[in-house]
Each structure stands twice: as C-alpha cells, then as structure tokens.
Design an enzyme around this catalytic site. Sequence first.
Site, PDB file in Angstrom:
ATOM      1  N   HIS A  99       4.563 -13.331 -13.428  1.00 20.35           N
ATOM      2  CA  HIS A  99       5.634 -14.243 -13.032  1.00 20.35           C
ATOM      3  C   HIS A  99       5.067 -15.626 -12.757  1.00 20.35           C
ATOM      4  CE1 HIS A  99       8.877 -11.448 -12.874  1.00 20.35           C
ATOM      5  NE2 HIS A  99       8.246 -10.632 -12.051  1.00 20.35           N
ATOM      6  N   TYR A 124       2.302 -18.102  -1.593  1.00 21.49           N
ATOM      7  CA  TYR A 124       2.871 -16.963  -2.318  1.00 21.49           C
ATOM      8  C   TYR A 124       1.855 -16.353  -3.287  1.00 21.49           C
ATOM      9  CZ  TYR A 124       6.467 -14.001  -4.305  1.00 21.49           C
ATOM     10  OH  TYR A 124       7.204 -12.910  -4.687  1.00 21.49           O
ATOM     11  N   TYR A 166      14.810 -14.696  -4.229  1.00 19.82           N
ATOM     12  CA  TYR A 166      14.978 -14.522  -2.776  1.00 19.82           C
ATOM     13  C   TYR A 166      16.255 -15.244  -2.351  1.00 19.82           C
ATOM     14  CZ  TYR A 166      10.087 -12.975  -2.505  1.00 19.82           C
ATOM     15  OH  TYR A 166       8.915 -12.280  -2.658  1.00 19.82           O
ATOM     16  N   LYS A 223       3.053  -9.715   1.039  1.00 17.63           N
ATOM     17  CA  LYS A 223       1.638  -9.869   1.387  1.00 17.63           C
ATOM     18  C   LYS A 223       0.927  -8.572   1.805  1.00 17.63           C
ATOM     19  CE  LYS A 223       0.870 -14.067   0.539  1.00 17.63           C
ATOM     20  NZ  LYS A 223       1.194 -13.769  -0.849  1.00 17.63           N
ATOM     21  N   PRO A 228       7.955  -7.674   4.705  1.00 17.92           N
ATOM     22  CA  PRO A 228       7.707  -7.728   3.263  1.00 17.92           C
ATOM     23  C   PRO A 228       8.147  -9.023   2.573  1.00 17.92           C
ATOM     24  CG  PRO A 228       9.501  -6.201   3.767  1.00 17.92           C
ATOM     25  CD  PRO A 228       8.931  -6.642   5.072  1.00 17.92           C
TER      26      PRO A 228
HETATM   27  P1  RFL Z   1      -0.476   3.145   3.442  1.00 15.94           P
HETATM   28  O1  RFL Z   1       0.066   2.886   2.108  1.00 15.94           O
HETATM   29  O2  RFL Z   1       0.457   3.365   4.558  1.00 15.94           O
HETATM   30  O3  RFL Z   1      -1.437   4.408   3.306  1.00 15.94           O
HETATM   31  C1  RFL Z   1      -1.994   5.063   4.441  1.00 15.94           C
HETATM   32  C2  RFL Z   1      -2.287   6.504   4.068  1.00 15.94           C
HETATM   33  O4  RFL Z   1      -2.880   7.171   5.188  1.00 15.94           O
HETATM   34  C3  RFL Z   1      -2.297   8.446   5.344  1.00 15.94           C
HETATM   35  N1  RFL Z   1      -2.445   8.870   6.761  1.00 15.94           N
HETATM   36  C4  RFL Z   1      -3.333   9.792   7.174  1.00 15.94           C
HETATM   37  N2  RFL Z   1      -4.236  10.533   6.503  1.00 15.94           N
HETATM   38  C5  RFL Z   1      -4.981  11.416   7.231  1.00 15.94           C
HETATM   39  N3  RFL Z   1      -4.847  11.573   8.582  1.00 15.94           N
HETATM   40  C6  RFL Z   1      -3.947  10.842   9.284  1.00 15.94           C
HETATM   41  N4  RFL Z   1      -3.835  11.002  10.609  1.00 15.94           N
HETATM   42  C7  RFL Z   1      -3.149   9.912   8.581  1.00 15.94           C
HETATM   43  N5  RFL Z   1      -2.169   9.046   8.947  1.00 15.94           N
HETATM   44  C8  RFL Z   1      -1.758   8.415   7.838  1.00 15.94           C
HETATM   45  C9  RFL Z   1      -0.845   8.235   4.942  1.00 15.94           C
HETATM   46  O5  RFL Z   1      -0.218   9.454   4.566  1.00 15.94           O
HETATM   47  C10 RFL Z   1      -1.006   7.276   3.761  1.00 15.94           C
HETATM   48  O6  RFL Z   1      -1.127   7.954   2.529  1.00 15.94           O
HETATM   49  O7  RFL Z   1      -1.470   1.972   3.903  1.00 15.94           O
HETATM   50  P2  RFL Z   1      -2.469   1.057   3.028  1.00 15.94           P
HETATM   51  O8  RFL Z   1      -3.270   1.903   2.085  1.00 15.94           O
HETATM   52  O9  RFL Z   1      -3.179   0.185   3.983  1.00 15.94           O
HETATM   53  O10 RFL Z   1      -1.519   0.187   2.094  1.00 15.94           O
HETATM   54  C11 RFL Z   1      -0.662  -0.790   2.635  1.00 15.94           C
HETATM   55  C12 RFL Z   1       0.576  -0.955   1.780  1.00 15.94           C
HETATM   56  O11 RFL Z   1       1.149   0.313   1.582  1.00 15.94           O
HETATM   57  C13 RFL Z   1       1.617  -1.922   2.403  1.00 15.94           C
HETATM   58  O12 RFL Z   1       0.977  -3.007   3.006  1.00 15.94           O
HETATM   59  C14 RFL Z   1       2.624  -2.477   1.368  1.00 15.94           C
HETATM   60  O13 RFL Z   1       3.416  -1.450   0.843  1.00 15.94           O
HETATM   61  C15 RFL Z   1       3.529  -3.542   2.004  1.00 15.94           C
HETATM   62  N6  RFL Z   1       4.577  -4.031   1.087  1.00 15.94           N
HETATM   63  C16 RFL Z   1       4.296  -5.004   0.151  1.00 15.94           C
HETATM   64  N7  RFL Z   1       3.037  -5.504   0.022  1.00 15.94           N
HETATM   65  C17 RFL Z   1       2.739  -6.410  -0.962  1.00 15.94           C
HETATM   66  O14 RFL Z   1       1.574  -6.858  -1.038  1.00 15.94           O
HETATM   67  N8  RFL Z   1       3.685  -6.844  -1.875  1.00 15.94           N
HETATM   68  C18 RFL Z   1       4.983  -6.399  -1.819  1.00 15.94           C
HETATM   69  O15 RFL Z   1       5.774  -6.756  -2.679  1.00 15.94           O
HETATM   70  C19 RFL Z   1       5.329  -5.471  -0.752  1.00 15.94           C
HETATM   71  N9  RFL Z   1       6.585  -4.997  -0.651  1.00 15.94           N
HETATM   72  C20 RFL Z   1       5.890  -3.534   1.180  1.00 15.94           C
HETATM   73  C21 RFL Z   1       6.887  -4.044   0.290  1.00 15.94           C
HETATM   74  C22 RFL Z   1       6.236  -2.541   2.113  1.00 15.94           C
HETATM   75  C23 RFL Z   1       7.536  -2.074   2.182  1.00 15.94           C
HETATM   76  N10 RFL Z   1       7.806  -1.053   3.131  1.00 15.94           N
HETATM   77  C24 RFL Z   1       8.528   0.106   2.855  1.00 15.94           C
HETATM   78  C25 RFL Z   1       7.102  -1.072   4.387  1.00 15.94           C
HETATM   79  C26 RFL Z   1       8.189  -3.597   0.367  1.00 15.94           C
HETATM   80  C27 RFL Z   1       8.517  -2.635   1.332  1.00 15.94           C
HETATM   81  C28 RFL Z   1       9.970  -2.227   1.382  1.00 15.94           C
HETATM   82  C1  PHB Z   2       9.340  -5.498  -4.448  1.00 16.70           C
HETATM   83  O1  PHB Z   2       9.437  -5.655  -5.673  1.00 16.70           O
HETATM   84  O2  PHB Z   2       9.420  -4.366  -3.925  1.00 16.70           O
HETATM   85  C2  PHB Z   2       9.135  -6.682  -3.581  1.00 16.70           C
HETATM   86  C3  PHB Z   2       9.036  -7.950  -4.164  1.00 16.70           C
HETATM   87  C4  PHB Z   2       8.860  -9.046  -3.346  1.00 16.70           C
HETATM   88  C5  PHB Z   2       8.777  -8.888  -1.979  1.00 16.70           C
HETATM   89  C6  PHB Z   2       8.873  -7.635  -1.408  1.00 16.70           C
HETATM   90  C7  PHB Z   2       9.059  -6.517  -2.226  1.00 16.70           C
HETATM   91  O3  PHB Z   2       8.619  -9.984  -1.187  1.00 16.70           O
END
Ligand code: RFL
Ligand code: PHB
Length: 390
Positions: A72, A385, A201, A297, A293
């Site tokens: 993008h 961004y 957005y 980041k 989110p």
């Molecule tokens: P995770 O993905 O939560 O993985 C942690 C893992 O640890 C396990 N765990 C355990 N294992 C053993 N013993 C225990 N006691 C444990 N407790 C937990 C869990 O089961 C899991 O498998 O953390 P990690 O690896 O640090 O990754 C972080 C990312 O997942 C998170 O920051 C992103 O998803 C945030 N996020 C976004 N980030 C971006 O950079 N770009 C995006 O577009 C973006 N969009 C988003 C997002 C997060 C969202 N939600 C649902 C919070 C959009 C959404 C809606």
């Molecule tokens: C997504 O595609 O899930 C997404 C994109 C941009 C954001 C957060 C989530 O800022």
Amino acid sequence: MRTQVAIIGAGPSGLLLGQLLAKAGIDNVILERQTGDYVLGRIRAGILEQVTVDLMREAGVGERLDREGIVHHSIELVFSGARHPIDVHGLTGGKVVTAYGQTELTRDLMEARAAAGLPTVYEAADVALHDFDGDKPRLTYRKDGQTHTLECDFIAGCDGFHGVSRATVKDRVTEYEKVYPFGWLGVLSETPPVSPHAIVYGNSERGFSLCSMRSMTRSRYYVQVPVSDQVEDWSDQRFWDELKRRVDPELAGRIVTGPSIEKSIAPLRSFVAEPMRFGRLFLAGDAGHIVPPTGAKGLNLAATDVKYLSAALIEFLKDKSPHGIDTYSERCLKRIWKAERFSWWLTTLMHRFPDTEGFGQKVQEAELDYLVNSKALSTSLAENYVGLPL
Ligand code: RFL
Ligand code: PHB
C-alpha cells in the site's frame, strides 16, 4: 530437557524469535498453552511495516509474503462525509506498508519451524518460570498428565498480554496503562475489498470505522462499539448498515457485503510494562506492551523487540558480549513509547469519546481538516505509519 533459549508463546513474537535464533545456530524450544490451530484461528493484525517484512525475509520465511502481500502506497481518511488520501509513499521518500494477515505470517513461521524440526510443545499447561535471576533458569510445565522441566540459558517471555511471564515479575514492573471506553467490532468476509490500494480510516459522529483487507478477495472491516456490546448484538446486516453510515456515500455504495466468516470484539488499551529484562528473563511483544490497533503498530512492535532480542542473545551466546542484553530494555522502550504516542494520538483523533460529545467531534474535524491540508502534519502521520527508523 535442555535448550539454550526457552521461549514461552507461539504467537508471532515467539515464532519469529525461534526462527532467527535457529538460523544463527542457537537451539530453542517453544512452550505454547494452546493448540496450533487455536493460535491460527485468532484473527488479528493485517498491516506490516517494512522492518517486519525485512525481518521475515531475514528469518528465511519471506517468500509467500513477497508473493502474496499487497503493498500500500497510501491511506485514506474519511471525515465530514468526504474522503482524503494521504500519500504515505510520497511523504516518506518511498516507504510503504504491506497488507498480509497475522494468520498467514504465523502459518509461514509455524510451517518453517516444523520443516526445520524445531521443537514446539503445544498444550503446555501451567508453565512456571524459575531461577531466572541466576545463570541456570528453568521452566516447568504440565503435558499429558506429567510435569516436565526445561532447563535453559535464557527465557523469552513472548506469551502476550495475559501470559505468565510478566505476571511472574509483577512486583518488579512499573505499569503504565490507559483503557479506552470503547472496543472494535471486526468482521472478516470473503468479499473484494472496497479499496484495494489503501486502508481507509473513518471518523464520524457515529464513531470510528476502518476498511482493510487480507487479499483481493478477502476483506476486514471494523467499527467502534461500546465496550459493553456483545458479538451476538451484531447481526451481519446490522454491521454492514452501520459501516456504510460511517463512511462517505460514494465509498458506502462500493462496499461489497457478504456473510461474515469471523466476527469479534476487541477492547482498546494502551499499556507499557517497564523494564523488559529481569536477569535472564526478557519480555517481548504483547507480553510487555499493548497499543490500540488504530496505528497498526502491535505486531510491528513485537517484531522490532524480537529483532533486538535475537541480536542480543546471539551476541551473548556466540561472542560472550553482554552489551545487547544489557541495553535491550532501554532500546526497545524508546521505540515502544513513540509507537504508544502515535497509537494514542490516532485513536484520540479518530474515535467518538462519550465524554466530549459535540465539542470533541468539532475539534477532531478541525484537526483532520488541518492534517489533510498540512504537509507537516501529513508527513508526521505518514512517517509514523510506515514505522520510525530503528
Ligand atoms: P500473541 O499473539 O498474543 O501470542 C502470545 C502467545 O502466547 C501464548 N500464551 C502462553 N503460552 C504458554 N503458557 C502461557 N501461560 C501462555 N499465555 C499465553 C498464547 O496462547 C499466544 O499464542 O502475542 P505476540 O506474539 O507478542 O504478538 C502480538 C500481536 O499478536 C499483536 O500485537 C497484534 O495482533 C496487534 N494488532 C495489530 N498489530 C499490527 O502491527 N498491525 C495491525 O494491523 C494490527 N491489528 C491487532 C490488530 C490486534 C487486534 N486485536 C484483536 C487485539 C487488530 C486487532 C483487532
Ligand atoms: C487489519 O487489517 O486488521 C487492520 C488494519 C489497520 C489497522 C488495524 C487492523 O490499523
């Protein structure tokens, strides 16, 4: 069992760290509480910064991302019923972001790990951390009714916001937190994205909206909802109707609706735990910090933590140099706080806050109008961004 680096959590942080360490000849074991399928079923991030893409390549798992990731060059802001492009590529001297689902990134890392025969223990229950203040740390866990011990040189706490690593050092961390009075309702659908070339957005009197994508045939949309709402309150029809009301009429007319294949509500939070190192235990990714989110980041910060941590551990285990591990926390936190600021600012600018009402809305619209007409502020948005330099 014994390994050099014991990693807790098979999310993006833990898997990427494991891959980078293995490439450098450092053995590691991952303990994950859930099954692999459960981890892959969590629909989360979609937007990768260049540093994250580069790190996937460095880990030897960039091939499908290079093939299927969608680059993008811009984002769009909708407010007061009209849409305004922000030329991220032009404003940053050529930088871009890539749309590639966290699920796909996780799948690539899991497959590479399995192919290399690197050990991951899924469904490891009651993981507990021991003796990480000395030089012989260990983990204990339960699996198949038995208690196991994993001895190691270092522990990487990559176990997300609700993990055991940060909880174990709770009385040694300072926590900074801001909880927002709303959440995001997300819908994934097998429909072509409304805007295949930009993430859109939206700010409106009805609240925030986001039009994103996973591929040319799969879309991801979000709307701001009260934290008290339940997924069951939102039929697909209600979701699509609400989304269309929050964007400009031309865009609304182009949204292709269809049945949701995933629907969930995520609360919004800003959170930082300091420091990120405790003797031979390191926190990385969501275990140490959460961003709302809005700035996309979270996953990208997790990737940069892992970049610093893998380099630090390799430096110590190969060259006996403690410099990387001694400066890990400070280096990460510098970058984390900048991303926290950006995510908080964009969240504040784009969402409807119950306590500021009409006045808050007018001030946001004024700031947005200023933003899209000011090269200085647009550049600030764009450079944050795509990700600030390491
Ligand atoms: P995770 O993905 O939560 O993985 C942690 C893992 O640890 C396990 N765990 C355990 N294992 C053993 N013993 C225990 N006691 C444990 N407790 C937990 C869990 O089961 C899991 O498998 O953390 P990690 O690896 O640090 O990754 C972080 C990312 O997942 C998170 O920051 C992103 O998803 C945030 N996020 C976004 N980030 C971006 O950079 N770009 C995006 O577009 C973006 N969009 C988003 C997002 C997060 C969202 N939600 C649902 C919070 C959009 C959404 C809606
Ligand atoms: C997504 O595609 O899930 C997404 C994109 C941009 C954001 C957060 C989530 O800022």
